[in-house]
Design an enzyme around this catalytic site. Structure first.
Site, PDB file in Angstrom:
ATOM      1  N   HIS A 163       0.839  -1.364  -0.058  1.00  0.00           N
ATOM      2  CA  HIS A 163      -0.053   0.101   0.023  1.00  0.00           C
ATOM      3  C   HIS A 163       0.889   1.312   0.092  1.00  0.00           C
ATOM      4  CE1 HIS A 163      -3.420  -2.898   1.017  1.00  0.00           C
ATOM      5  NE2 HIS A 163      -2.686  -3.071   1.964  1.00  0.00           N
ATOM      6  N   SER A 190      14.608  21.866 -16.476  1.00  0.00           N
ATOM      7  CA  SER A 190      13.700  22.548 -16.473  1.00  0.00           C
ATOM      8  C   SER A 190      13.978  24.092 -17.406  1.00  0.00           C
ATOM      9  CB  SER A 190      12.919  22.862 -15.191  1.00  0.00           C
ATOM     10  OG  SER A 190      12.123  23.912 -15.504  1.00  0.00           O
ATOM     11  N   LYS A 211      16.343  22.004 -11.250  1.00  0.00           N
ATOM     12  CA  LYS A 211      15.444  20.678 -11.524  1.00  0.00           C
ATOM     13  C   LYS A 211      16.344  19.686 -12.091  1.00  0.00           C
ATOM     14  CE  LYS A 211      11.654  19.807 -10.763  1.00  0.00           C
ATOM     15  NZ  LYS A 211      10.592  20.088 -11.801  1.00  0.00           N
ATOM     16  N   GLU A 268       9.595   8.534 -16.850  1.00  0.00           N
ATOM     17  CA  GLU A 268       8.224   9.169 -17.165  1.00  0.00           C
ATOM     18  C   GLU A 268       7.682   8.779 -18.426  1.00  0.00           C
ATOM     19  OE1 GLU A 268       8.407  12.955 -13.861  1.00  0.00           O
ATOM     20  OE2 GLU A 268       8.685  13.245 -16.108  1.00  0.00           O
TER      21      GLU A 268
END
Length: 500
Positions: free
Chosen positions: A197, A318, A324, A331
């Protein structure tokens, strides 16, 4: 100029056509690609029954050359094998077969050298190549299509193509497994929290975690190999749907092309796309496994987890925020899973209502298949070095494993070993955890007196029993996270890969 060429060429014999090409090239200085492209934009091989040209809109809508041209090598191989069989069976003359085979070899060289411009008007890769062959070698080229249809021809091409692609995807999966096995050996003692979980549950090792994915990718390889067995069936000889009256020898063609079996029903041979659906389904599961792994890497590389840091070569930044470092490779791989799932649903939906045998709907199978192959290969190709180069933050993993009461189950097991029924032990440890939360302590920080307030059976050996590394080391069962169990799992996995 091209319209004039087409109009003129339509009336020429193969001999006069060759002379015309030389003249046009000499006096108009046309490049070879233009000439070859014009050559292919002349007549449709099925046009005898029709009295007018196909509308341009229909040509564009109907044509598949924009995507099925990647099958050129397989189409040529299949046609060469077919020509040899026709000659062997006395259906065409041996010298005609030799002309066809050598002509196709020249066309293959021209395609790979970029000297061929395919034509939308010739519809597909099969008719493009056949028209070019006929223009090149004359009447013998018109005999190539004897005893076959584009229906069994395309089925052959796709099966040849998919066998090769299955081998390539399998190789990429095996390379990924080897990379994970190397990492697992390196991190046999790297303790981290296991989760259920997405909550810290019990301590494991990073090696054990990597080995879970080795198992997933091993199943993917098994599925691909099983799919390849059903792909490895020759459909050529089925014709359009009912075979042929010519005395063909499919077994000889299968031997030339390396097929293990020959299709036993002509209707099924041209209408079967199960093997494609199986591959895309197997690919969808590969993408599920990659996507799950990517999700974990994305979480692990966040500041909240800080378990890993991705190499700069496999990260992006970024355009606005200079601090970043984004896990874009992970992704994108996670995102690309969706397109493969969509192709699977598209294939199933396309096939579900088709009567036997071939229907033009089935042209829709190839873009789904090709994009699935490309997507899976790209993701595997970039994922493996991304994982191999990421930096592991061992201390952060160990610190997380020591938090969240991941040794609570081991404390309950310890009490069971001292004669306490498991349900009672479970309740005692639950109350101890609640007490720790109120006091801001971990289980290891409790005194013996505090332990005994809730669990009188606790002895002074309890601290060893709930030590995080001991919690891992005690789980020596087959498939468990103990270093010795994982080391054995690594050895079995390496042996399996070696014997495949």
């Amino acid at each position: 100029m091209q319209a004039l060429l087409r109009k003129t060429i339509k009336s020429l014999s193969p001999f006069h056509f060759s002379a015309a090409v030389i003249l046009f090239k000499r006096f108009y200085f046309l490049p070879a690609t233009t000439l070859l492209g014009v050559c292919l934009q002349v007549t449709k091989l099925w046009g005898g029954r029709f009295q007018k040209d196909t509308a341009g809109l229909v040509d564009d809508f109907h044509s598949s050359i924009s995507f099925d041209q990647r099958l050129y090598r397989y189409d040529i191989r299949g046609s060469q094998a077919h020509a040899r069989m026709l000659a062997r069976q006395g259906i065409i003359a041996p010298e005609e077969a030799e002309q066809i085979v050598s002509g196709l070899e020249e066309i293959l060289a021209d395609i790979e050298a970029g000297r061929v411009q395919f034509s939308v008007e010739a519809e597909d890769i099969h008719m493009n190549i056949e028209q070019l062959l006929t223009r090149r070698i004359g009447p013998a080229g018109k005999k190539l299509h004897t005893a076959r249809s584009r229906n069994d021809q395309v089925a052959l091409d796709v099966r040849l193509y998919l066998k090769d692609e299955i081998d390539q995807v399998t190789g990429l999966l095996e390379q990924l497994q080897k990379t994970l096995l190397d990492l697992a050996e390196e991190h046999l003692d790297t303790v981290m929290p296991g989760y259920t979980h997405l909550q810290r549950a019990q301590p494991v090792t990073l090696a054990h975690h990597f080995m879970a994915y080795v198992q997933m990718f091993a199943r993917d390889v098994e599925r691909l190999r099983d799919c390849r067995r059903r792909t490895d069936v020759l459909p050529l000889g089925a014709g359009a749907l009912a075979g042929t009256t010519f005395p063909v020898d499919p077994a000889y063609v299968a031997e030339q092309l390396g097929f293990a079996a020959v299709a036993e029903n002509s209707l099924d041979a041209v209408s079967d796309r199960d093997f494609m659906v199986e591959f895309v389904a197997a690919a969808a599961l590969i993408m599920v496994h990659l996507s799950r792994f990517c999700e974990e890497i994305i979480l692990w590389s966040s500041a909240e987890f800080a378990f890993v840091e991705l190499d700069d070569a496999f990260s992006t930044g970024s355009s606005m925020m200079p601090q970043k470092k984004n896990p874009d490779v992970a992704e994108l791989s996670r995102g690309k899973a969706g397109r493969v799932f969509g192709h699977l649903m598209g294939l199933l939906t396309m096939l579900k209502g088709l009567p036997l045998a071939y229907n033009k709907d089935m042209q829709e199978d190839k873009e789904a298949l090709f994009d699935t192959v490309d997507t899976v290969k790209k993701c595997l190709t970039v994922f493996t070095p991304m994982v191999a180069t990421m930096k592991i933050r061992r201390e952060n993993m160990a610190r997380a494993a020591r938090g969240g009461f991941t040794n609570a189950t081991d404390l309950a097991d310890y009490l069971v070993g001292r004669g306490v029924p498991f349900r009672e032990a479970h309740a005692m440890v639950g109350r101890l955890v609640y007490y720790c939360l109120e006091q801001g302590k971990s289980l290891e920080e409790l005194t013996l007196d505090e332990f005994r307030q809730f669990a009188p059976a606790v002895g002074d050996d309890v601290y060893r029993a709930i030590d995080i590394r001991q919690c891992v080391a005690k789980r020596r069962v087959l498939g468990g996270p103990a270093p010795e169990a994982v080391r054995e799992a690594i050895a079995r996995a390496r042996e399996r890969l070696q014997n495949q």
